[in-house]
Design a protein around this motif. Sequence first.
Motif, PDB file in Angstrom:
ATOM      1  N   THR A  40       0.772  -1.015  -0.038  1.00 52.37           N
ATOM      2  CA  THR A  40       0.091   0.044  -0.140  1.00 52.37           C
ATOM      3  C   THR A  40       0.835   1.236  -0.255  1.00 52.37           C
ATOM      4  OG1 THR A  40      -1.881  -1.130   1.233  1.00 52.37           O
ATOM      5  CG2 THR A  40      -1.787   1.258   1.295  1.00 52.37           C
ATOM      6  N   ILE A  41       0.662   2.005  -1.055  1.00 47.10           N
ATOM      7  CA  ILE A  41       1.556   3.300  -1.183  1.00 47.10           C
ATOM      8  C   ILE A  41       0.533   4.569  -1.077  1.00 47.10           C
ATOM      9  CG2 ILE A  41       3.026   4.618  -2.722  1.00 47.10           C
ATOM     10  CD1 ILE A  41       3.469   1.866  -4.369  1.00 47.10           C
ATOM     11  N   ALA A  42       1.034   5.544   0.077  1.00 45.98           N
ATOM     12  CA  ALA A  42       0.225   6.547   0.240  1.00 45.98           C
ATOM     13  C   ALA A  42       1.260   7.606  -0.339  1.00 45.98           C
ATOM     14  CB  ALA A  42       0.119   6.752   1.797  1.00 45.98           C
ATOM     15  N   ALA A  43       0.555   8.854  -0.841  1.00 42.09           N
ATOM     16  CA  ALA A  43       1.407   9.873  -1.401  1.00 42.09           C
ATOM     17  C   ALA A  43       0.429  11.205  -1.145  1.00 42.09           C
ATOM     18  CB  ALA A  43       1.401   9.454  -2.975  1.00 42.09           C
ATOM     19  N   GLU A  44       1.462  12.413  -1.178  1.00 43.78           N
ATOM     20  CA  GLU A  44       0.832  13.505  -1.335  1.00 43.78           C
ATOM     21  C   GLU A  44       0.937  14.065  -2.876  1.00 43.78           C
ATOM     22  OE1 GLU A  44       3.284  15.940   0.971  1.00 43.78           O
ATOM     23  OE2 GLU A  44       2.432  15.169   2.796  1.00 43.78           O
ATOM     24  N   VAL A  45      -0.042  14.727  -3.401  1.00 44.97           N
ATOM     25  CA  VAL A  45      -0.162  15.126  -4.696  1.00 44.97           C
ATOM     26  C   VAL A  45      -0.564  16.626  -4.955  1.00 44.97           C
ATOM     27  CG1 VAL A  45      -0.880  12.662  -5.529  1.00 44.97           C
ATOM     28  CG2 VAL A  45      -2.628  14.448  -4.779  1.00 44.97           C
ATOM     29  N   TRP A  46      -0.214  16.960  -6.031  1.00 48.08           N
ATOM     30  CA  TRP A  46      -0.546  18.678  -6.231  1.00 48.08           C
ATOM     31  C   TRP A  46      -0.466  19.066  -7.568  1.00 48.08           C
ATOM     32  CZ3 TRP A  46       3.917  16.760  -3.759  1.00 48.08           C
ATOM     33  CH2 TRP A  46       5.181  16.847  -4.481  1.00 48.08           C
ATOM     34  N   VAL A  47      -1.108  20.287  -7.807  1.00 45.67           N
ATOM     35  CA  VAL A  47      -0.958  20.952  -9.089  1.00 45.67           C
ATOM     36  C   VAL A  47      -0.337  22.335  -8.836  1.00 45.67           C
ATOM     37  CG1 VAL A  47      -2.186  21.690 -10.992  1.00 45.67           C
ATOM     38  CG2 VAL A  47      -2.871  19.687  -9.945  1.00 45.67           C
ATOM     39  N   ARG A  48       0.737  22.417  -9.521  1.00 45.88           N
ATOM     40  CA  ARG A  48       1.334  23.752  -9.348  1.00 45.88           C
ATOM     41  C   ARG A  48       1.223  24.557 -10.529  1.00 45.88           C
ATOM     42  NH1 ARG A  48       5.495  24.784  -5.619  1.00 45.88           N
ATOM     43  NH2 ARG A  48       5.801  22.378  -5.366  1.00 45.88           N
ATOM     44  N   ARG A  49       0.962  25.908 -10.241  1.00 49.68           N
ATOM     45  CA  ARG A  49       0.941  27.011 -11.502  1.00 49.68           C
ATOM     46  C   ARG A  49       2.545  27.328 -11.922  1.00 49.68           C
ATOM     47  NH1 ARG A  49      -3.232  31.349  -8.943  1.00 49.68           N
ATOM     48  NH2 ARG A  49      -1.267  32.349  -8.369  1.00 49.68           N
ATOM     49  N   ALA A  50       2.230  28.029 -13.068  1.00 52.50           N
ATOM     50  CA  ALA A  50       3.483  28.659 -13.693  1.00 52.50           C
ATOM     51  C   ALA A  50       4.437  29.354 -12.758  1.00 52.50           C
ATOM     52  CB  ALA A  50       3.378  29.158 -14.704  1.00 52.50           C
ATOM     53  N   ASP A  51       3.709  30.298 -11.713  1.00 55.46           N
ATOM     54  CA  ASP A  51       4.197  31.247 -10.973  1.00 55.46           C
ATOM     55  C   ASP A  51       4.838  30.591  -9.547  1.00 55.46           C
ATOM     56  OD1 ASP A  51       2.051  30.587  -9.155  1.00 55.46           O
ATOM     57  OD2 ASP A  51       1.267  32.769  -9.295  1.00 55.46           O
ATOM     58  N   GLY A  52       4.777  29.113  -9.621  1.00 51.17           N
ATOM     59  CA  GLY A  52       5.085  28.475  -8.391  1.00 51.17           C
ATOM     60  C   GLY A  52       4.147  28.274  -7.212  1.00 51.17           C
ATOM     61  N   ARG A  53       3.021  29.018  -7.421  1.00 53.82           N
ATOM     62  CA  ARG A  53       1.811  28.500  -6.149  1.00 53.82           C
ATOM     63  C   ARG A  53       1.288  27.116  -6.434  1.00 53.82           C
ATOM     64  NH1 ARG A  53      -2.870  32.903  -4.185  1.00 53.82           N
ATOM     65  NH2 ARG A  53      -3.465  31.511  -2.633  1.00 53.82           N
ATOM     66  N   LEU A  54       0.990  26.633  -5.484  1.00 52.68           N
ATOM     67  CA  LEU A  54      -0.033  25.309  -5.530  1.00 52.68           C
ATOM     68  C   LEU A  54      -1.557  25.611  -5.656  1.00 52.68           C
ATOM     69  CD1 LEU A  54       1.506  23.116  -3.020  1.00 52.68           C
ATOM     70  CD2 LEU A  54       2.119  22.949  -5.155  1.00 52.68           C
ATOM     71  N   SER A  55      -1.928  24.991  -6.793  1.00 56.08           N
ATOM     72  CA  SER A  55      -3.289  25.171  -6.983  1.00 56.08           C
ATOM     73  C   SER A  55      -4.295  24.394  -6.397  1.00 56.08           C
ATOM     74  CB  SER A  55      -3.809  25.588  -8.412  1.00 56.08           C
ATOM     75  OG  SER A  55      -3.362  24.545  -8.960  1.00 56.08           O
ATOM     76  N   THR A  56      -3.896  23.041  -6.471  1.00 55.82           N
ATOM     77  CA  THR A  56      -4.667  21.795  -5.907  1.00 55.82           C
ATOM     78  C   THR A  56      -3.547  21.096  -4.954  1.00 55.82           C
ATOM     79  OG1 THR A  56      -6.140  21.515  -7.658  1.00 55.82           O
ATOM     80  CG2 THR A  56      -5.701  19.758  -6.421  1.00 55.82           C
ATOM     81  N   VAL A  57      -4.024  20.566  -3.893  1.00 54.83           N
ATOM     82  CA  VAL A  57      -3.299  19.923  -2.960  1.00 54.83           C
ATOM     83  C   VAL A  57      -4.032  18.701  -2.393  1.00 54.83           C
ATOM     84  CG1 VAL A  57      -1.993  21.701  -2.205  1.00 54.83           C
ATOM     85  CG2 VAL A  57      -3.825  21.144  -0.900  1.00 54.83           C
ATOM     86  N   GLY A  58      -3.367  17.712  -2.226  1.00 58.98           N
ATOM     87  CA  GLY A  58      -4.181  16.587  -1.844  1.00 58.98           C
ATOM     88  C   GLY A  58      -3.088  15.138  -1.407  1.00 58.98           C
ATOM     89  N   TRP A  59      -3.914  14.118  -1.369  1.00 58.48           N
ATOM     90  CA  TRP A  59      -3.572  12.840  -0.692  1.00 58.48           C
ATOM     91  C   TRP A  59      -4.190  11.772  -1.419  1.00 58.48           C
ATOM     92  CZ3 TRP A  59      -5.750  17.102   1.585  1.00 58.48           C
ATOM     93  CH2 TRP A  59      -4.881  17.787   2.377  1.00 58.48           C
ATOM     94  N   ALA A  60      -3.344  10.631  -1.736  1.00 61.12           N
ATOM     95  CA  ALA A  60      -3.748   9.370  -2.600  1.00 61.12           C
ATOM     96  C   ALA A  60      -3.112   8.157  -1.907  1.00 61.12           C
ATOM     97  CB  ALA A  60      -3.452   9.657  -4.108  1.00 61.12           C
TER      98      ALA A  60
END
Length: 330
Positions: A303-323
């Motif tokens: 079982t693998i747990a991870a943090e996930v994200w989407v990052r904008r071009a300016d470096g700011r995270l727009s989406t954060v989460g866990w999977a």
Amino acid sequence: MTWRDLTDPRVVADGVDPEAGLKEPVFENLDIPEALGPVTLVVDDHKIKRYAFTQDDHHPWHLHDSPFGGRIAHAGLLSNDLVQLFTTRYAASRTVGLHTEEQLWFDSPAFLGDEVTLSGTYVESYTRRGQDYVVMEAAATGPDGRSVLRHRGVEILRTRPGDVAGRGATGSSGSGRVSGTADPGLPTAVPGTPTVRPGAALPGLEVTITQEQASVFSRTGEYVRNVHSDLDVARAGGLRIPIVQGQQQCGLVTAMLTRFFGTALFGGGWLRVKFVAPVEVFEPLRVGGVVTEVTPAGDGGTTIAAEVWVRRADGRLSTVGWASATVPAA
């Protein structure tokens, strides 16, 4: 024939208004609990190819063949249909809301040609920081009664997106705080190898969502107008240009997880994300993740747990989460 969407846009040719008689999407009109749907739709070739276009995700399992025996839908294909189930009761084009949190359970794949039934319920509503929130739980069920996908989402029902988008704290939750970084000294994680260890980066994706992609994803084909598909509606909501739907960003994350977890994602995978900053159309994005925990499972699996994200071009995270998902032994 069963149509591929929540509504059949062909009826407008006969003078039918698909939103006629539906409720104004405001907090005062909520009934808790309130049933949404059911709707039966077909996972046809057009629906799969259309989603592949909106996400720039042309994985061969969806367009050619898969280890499950035949073409399957993308893991996130039905997720926006579930989110949009509220429009079976409320007028979609009069909605100016903001999706803040999404949770998905992937129970089994949907196959090409499946007629899938979607149903949901508004289960909770509350007011916080001057904004009115509503919580929906919903599920997609296959033609044989099996669960395909389950959803729990939180949305601000009506707001001015330009005033509130991105004002929340980045990634704070009971699952911890998403840093958006991996250990640069570790090789990229590959399931079934010793590279899967805490701190190792997941193989990432780089995507730019264009206006055409955002509009199609956000139901322009059903004549729905919103802050994702229409410039005038977006500017009336305090935005300078349409923004990418949170659920479309969630789909970028599921695309990354499909490539990382493989078949394991479709048979017990889990994802929870929060949308913490707006993304404008045409904005380059980087989808990433990092392994946080590796636990032995039954039959030699992991079982693998991870943090996930989407990052904008300016470096700011727009989406954060866990999977997480349990990968069988090699």
